[in-house]
Design a protein around this motif. Structure first.
Motif, PDB file in Angstrom:
ATOM      1  N   ASP A 117     109.142  22.252  26.807  1.00  0.00           N
ATOM      2  CA  ASP A 117     109.279  21.182  27.800  1.00  0.00           C
ATOM      3  C   ASP A 117     109.343  21.803  29.194  1.00  0.00           C
ATOM      4  OD1 ASP A 117     109.400  18.653  28.786  1.00  0.00           O
ATOM      5  OD2 ASP A 117     111.321  18.122  27.881  1.00  0.00           O
ATOM      6  N   ILE A 118     109.315  20.931  30.214  1.00  0.00           N
ATOM      7  CA  ILE A 118     109.328  21.346  31.613  1.00  0.00           C
ATOM      8  C   ILE A 118     110.455  20.617  32.331  1.00  0.00           C
ATOM      9  CG2 ILE A 118     107.967  21.566  33.738  1.00  0.00           C
ATOM     10  CD1 ILE A 118     105.468  21.038  32.004  1.00  0.00           C
ATOM     11  N   THR A 119     111.164  21.312  33.220  1.00  0.00           N
ATOM     12  CA  THR A 119     112.197  20.663  34.026  1.00  0.00           C
ATOM     13  C   THR A 119     112.029  21.018  35.496  1.00  0.00           C
ATOM     14  OG1 THR A 119     114.572  20.179  34.146  1.00  0.00           O
ATOM     15  CG2 THR A 119     113.962  22.482  33.910  1.00  0.00           C
ATOM     16  N   TYR A 120     112.481  20.105  36.343  1.00  0.00           N
ATOM     17  CA  TYR A 120     112.446  20.277  37.800  1.00  0.00           C
ATOM     18  C   TYR A 120     113.703  21.004  38.261  1.00  0.00           C
ATOM     19  CZ  TYR A 120     113.402  18.662  42.615  1.00  0.00           C
ATOM     20  OH  TYR A 120     113.738  18.584  43.942  1.00  0.00           O
ATOM     21  N   ILE A 121     113.545  21.946  39.201  1.00  0.00           N
ATOM     22  CA  ILE A 121     114.690  22.679  39.742  1.00  0.00           C
ATOM     23  C   ILE A 121     114.616  22.643  41.269  1.00  0.00           C
ATOM     24  CG2 ILE A 121     115.870  24.900  39.910  1.00  0.00           C
ATOM     25  CD1 ILE A 121     114.789  25.605  37.179  1.00  0.00           C
ATOM     26  N   PRO A 122     115.621  22.078  41.939  1.00  0.00           N
ATOM     27  CA  PRO A 122     115.588  22.013  43.412  1.00  0.00           C
ATOM     28  C   PRO A 122     115.831  23.382  44.038  1.00  0.00           C
ATOM     29  CG  PRO A 122     117.666  21.155  42.589  1.00  0.00           C
ATOM     30  CD  PRO A 122     116.807  21.421  41.381  1.00  0.00           C
ATOM     31  N   MET A 123     115.214  23.587  45.204  1.00  0.00           N
ATOM     32  CA  MET A 123     115.400  24.786  46.001  1.00  0.00           C
ATOM     33  C   MET A 123     115.893  24.372  47.384  1.00  0.00           C
ATOM     34  SD  MET A 123     114.376  27.536  44.237  1.00  0.00           S
ATOM     35  CE  MET A 123     113.945  28.723  45.511  1.00  0.00           C
ATOM     36  N   PRO A 124     116.484  25.290  48.162  1.00  0.00           N
ATOM     37  CA  PRO A 124     116.894  24.937  49.529  1.00  0.00           C
ATOM     38  C   PRO A 124     115.737  24.403  50.365  1.00  0.00           C
ATOM     39  CG  PRO A 124     117.866  27.027  48.875  1.00  0.00           C
ATOM     40  CD  PRO A 124     116.899  26.649  47.795  1.00  0.00           C
ATOM     41  N   HIS A 125     114.532  24.934  50.136  1.00  0.00           N
ATOM     42  CA  HIS A 125     113.354  24.470  50.865  1.00  0.00           C
ATOM     43  C   HIS A 125     112.209  24.301  49.865  1.00  0.00           C
ATOM     44  CE1 HIS A 125     115.447  25.367  54.601  1.00  0.00           C
ATOM     45  NE2 HIS A 125     115.713  26.578  54.120  1.00  0.00           N
ATOM     46  N   GLY A 126     112.204  23.181  49.169  1.00  0.00           N
ATOM     47  CA  GLY A 126     111.162  22.926  48.182  1.00  0.00           C
ATOM     48  C   GLY A 126     111.746  22.786  46.784  1.00  0.00           C
ATOM     49  N   HIS A 127     110.933  23.072  45.794  1.00  0.00           N
ATOM     50  CA  HIS A 127     111.391  22.965  44.416  1.00  0.00           C
ATOM     51  C   HIS A 127     110.501  23.828  43.524  1.00  0.00           C
ATOM     52  CE1 HIS A 127     108.396  19.727  45.032  1.00  0.00           C
ATOM     53  NE2 HIS A 127     107.966  20.095  43.837  1.00  0.00           N
ATOM     54  N   MET A 128     110.984  24.067  42.289  1.00  0.00           N
ATOM     55  CA  MET A 128     110.249  24.832  41.297  1.00  0.00           C
ATOM     56  C   MET A 128     110.280  24.061  39.981  1.00  0.00           C
ATOM     57  SD  MET A 128     109.352  27.696  42.906  1.00  0.00           S
ATOM     58  CE  MET A 128     109.077  29.008  41.711  1.00  0.00           C
ATOM     59  N   TYR A 129     109.455  24.512  39.035  1.00  0.00           N
ATOM     60  CA  TYR A 129     109.428  23.919  37.698  1.00  0.00           C
ATOM     61  C   TYR A 129     109.599  25.022  36.662  1.00  0.00           C
ATOM     62  CZ  TYR A 129     107.577  19.726  39.944  1.00  0.00           C
ATOM     63  OH  TYR A 129     107.406  18.630  40.745  1.00  0.00           O
ATOM     64  N   LEU A 130     110.443  24.753  35.668  1.00  0.00           N
ATOM     65  CA  LEU A 130     110.696  25.729  34.610  1.00  0.00           C
ATOM     66  C   LEU A 130     110.158  25.200  33.282  1.00  0.00           C
ATOM     67  CD1 LEU A 130     112.080  28.333  33.533  1.00  0.00           C
ATOM     68  CD2 LEU A 130     114.131  26.925  33.155  1.00  0.00           C
ATOM     69  N   THR A 131     109.269  25.963  32.671  1.00  0.00           N
ATOM     70  CA  THR A 131     108.800  25.678  31.313  1.00  0.00           C
ATOM     71  C   THR A 131     109.593  26.567  30.360  1.00  0.00           C
ATOM     72  OG1 THR A 131     106.561  25.221  32.115  1.00  0.00           O
ATOM     73  CG2 THR A 131     106.816  25.656  29.766  1.00  0.00           C
ATOM     74  N   ALA A 132     110.177  25.977  29.327  1.00  0.00           N
ATOM     75  CA  ALA A 132     110.985  26.751  28.389  1.00  0.00           C
ATOM     76  C   ALA A 132     110.610  26.395  26.954  1.00  0.00           C
ATOM     77  CB  ALA A 132     112.475  26.500  28.616  1.00  0.00           C
ATOM     78  N   ILE A 133     110.770  27.373  26.064  1.00  0.00           N
ATOM     79  CA  ILE A 133     110.453  27.199  24.643  1.00  0.00           C
ATOM     80  C   ILE A 133     111.671  27.626  23.831  1.00  0.00           C
ATOM     81  CG2 ILE A 133     108.896  27.824  22.766  1.00  0.00           C
ATOM     82  CD1 ILE A 133     106.819  28.596  24.878  1.00  0.00           C
ATOM     83  N   ILE A 134     112.124  26.767  22.902  1.00  0.00           N
ATOM     84  CA  ILE A 134     113.298  27.050  22.089  1.00  0.00           C
ATOM     85  C   ILE A 134     112.918  27.042  20.608  1.00  0.00           C
ATOM     86  CG2 ILE A 134     114.042  24.633  21.885  1.00  0.00           C
ATOM     87  CD1 ILE A 134     116.946  25.622  22.196  1.00  0.00           C
ATOM     88  N   ASP A 135     113.514  27.960  19.850  1.00  0.00           N
ATOM     89  CA  ASP A 135     113.304  28.029  18.412  1.00  0.00           C
ATOM     90  C   ASP A 135     114.288  27.094  17.711  1.00  0.00           C
ATOM     91  OD1 ASP A 135     112.302  29.397  15.879  1.00  0.00           O
ATOM     92  OD2 ASP A 135     114.449  29.856  15.771  1.00  0.00           O
ATOM     93  N   TRP A 136     113.796  26.217  16.871  1.00  0.00           N
ATOM     94  CA  TRP A 136     114.648  25.202  16.232  1.00  0.00           C
ATOM     95  C   TRP A 136     115.715  25.817  15.325  1.00  0.00           C
ATOM     96  CZ3 TRP A 136     113.138  19.755  14.317  1.00  0.00           C
ATOM     97  CH2 TRP A 136     112.675  18.990  15.396  1.00  0.00           C
ATOM     98  N   HIS A 137     115.343  26.797  14.534  1.00  0.00           N
ATOM     99  CA  HIS A 137     116.280  27.322  13.534  1.00  0.00           C
ATOM    100  C   HIS A 137     117.441  28.071  14.171  1.00  0.00           C
ATOM    101  CE1 HIS A 137     117.775  29.027   9.798  1.00  0.00           C
ATOM    102  NE2 HIS A 137     117.686  30.244  10.326  1.00  0.00           N
TER     103      HIS A 137
END
Length: 268
Positions: A117-137
């Motif tokens: 999935d992807i999440t939004y992350i605020p920055m002092p001047h702008g923003h970034m996006y983090l894509t993360a992958i998690i193992d279910w087990h």
């Protein structure tokens, strides 16, 4: 006072009065970023809040904003209220949607199922996006990629790097976002022989494992700490991933750490 009335009082011909264009407000981008930061904070704390309730919360915080603006910024951030509703996802291309394969499914070993999935992350001047992958087990974060856009290429890169490092999973689950219904993403999974799964319609909880991790990352690491550049943000994320995987006991794992459960399986 209406424009025709003003012209009449001044003795001007109404047809001779033209609109004088104005430059866009220079503070508008900064204002949007400030609102998005507040939206992200409320969404992380109360992910069930929709645009109407977010407007109320923001106005209580002293931010005068309308629902139209909140909806526009939520769309820009790639977030929505996580609760069942009839029109949860707009399917622009029905052929791009694949079934949810994990209903009543239990992962018995690592690399059997991953969630992305992807999440939004605020920055002092702008923003970034983090894509993360998690193992279910093992609940281990096996991959993550930080970028400044929602381009499909960032998701593709995250999957490539994770597969090169940890091998090929049997299934990868995601929501129905445009990045995961794209031709590039689907072809990448097909080339690896990975089965693609997508959250069911009106079933926001199908990908809840990675959503909960995003919430933990923000409340435990990002909000309490200062960061001013993408490099500093990346360092905070890397530190949290290392701590989460290596030293933080997980209740769902019998208070084991994800690293131990993940790597012990392969050692055995």
């Amino acid at each position: 006072m209406s424009i025709p009335r003003q012209c009449a009082l001044l003795g001007l011909n109404r047809s001779s009065l033209f609109y004088t264009p104005h430059e866009p407000m220079s503070k508008a981008p900064a204002f949007d970023e400030a609102i998005m930061a507040r939206i992200d904070s409320w969404h992380t704390r109360c992910p069930y809040l929709g645009s109407r309730k977010l407007v109320t919360r923001l106005q209580e915080d002293g931010v005068q904003v309308c629902r139209k603006t909140v909806r526009r910024l939520m769309q820009k951030m790639g977030i929505y209220a996580v609760y069942p509703k009839p029109n949860l996802s707009k399917r622009n291309f029905k052929e791009a949607i694949v079934p949810y394969l994990l209903r009543n499914y239990t992962a018995a070993f690592p690399n059997q199922v991953w969630s992305i999935d992807i999440t939004y992350i605020p920055m002092p001047h702008g923003h970034m996006y983090l894509t993360a992958i998690i193992d279910w087990h093992s609940r281990r974060i096996v991959g993550h990629h930080l970028s400044d856009s929602l381009e499909v290429s960032n998701v593709v890169q995250a999957v490539r790097e994770t597969v090169e490092k940890y091998g090929i999973p049997a299934i990868i689950n995601s929501d129905q976002g445009s990045q995961f219904t794209s031709k590039e993403y689907k072809e990448l999974l097909r080339s690896y022989g990975i089965r693609q799964s997508m959250d069911g319609r009106s079933r926001w909880a199908d990908n809840i494992m990675i959503e909960r991790w995003f919430r933990s990352l923000k409340t435990e690491q990002l909000y309490p700490n200062e960061y001013h550049t993408p490099r500093e943000l990346r360092q905070l994320i890397n530190q949290y991933v290392d701590d989460y995987n290596g030293i933080r006991p997980h209740e769902a794992l019998g208070y084991e750490v994800p690293d131990k459960l993940y790597f012990n399986h392969f050692a055995a």
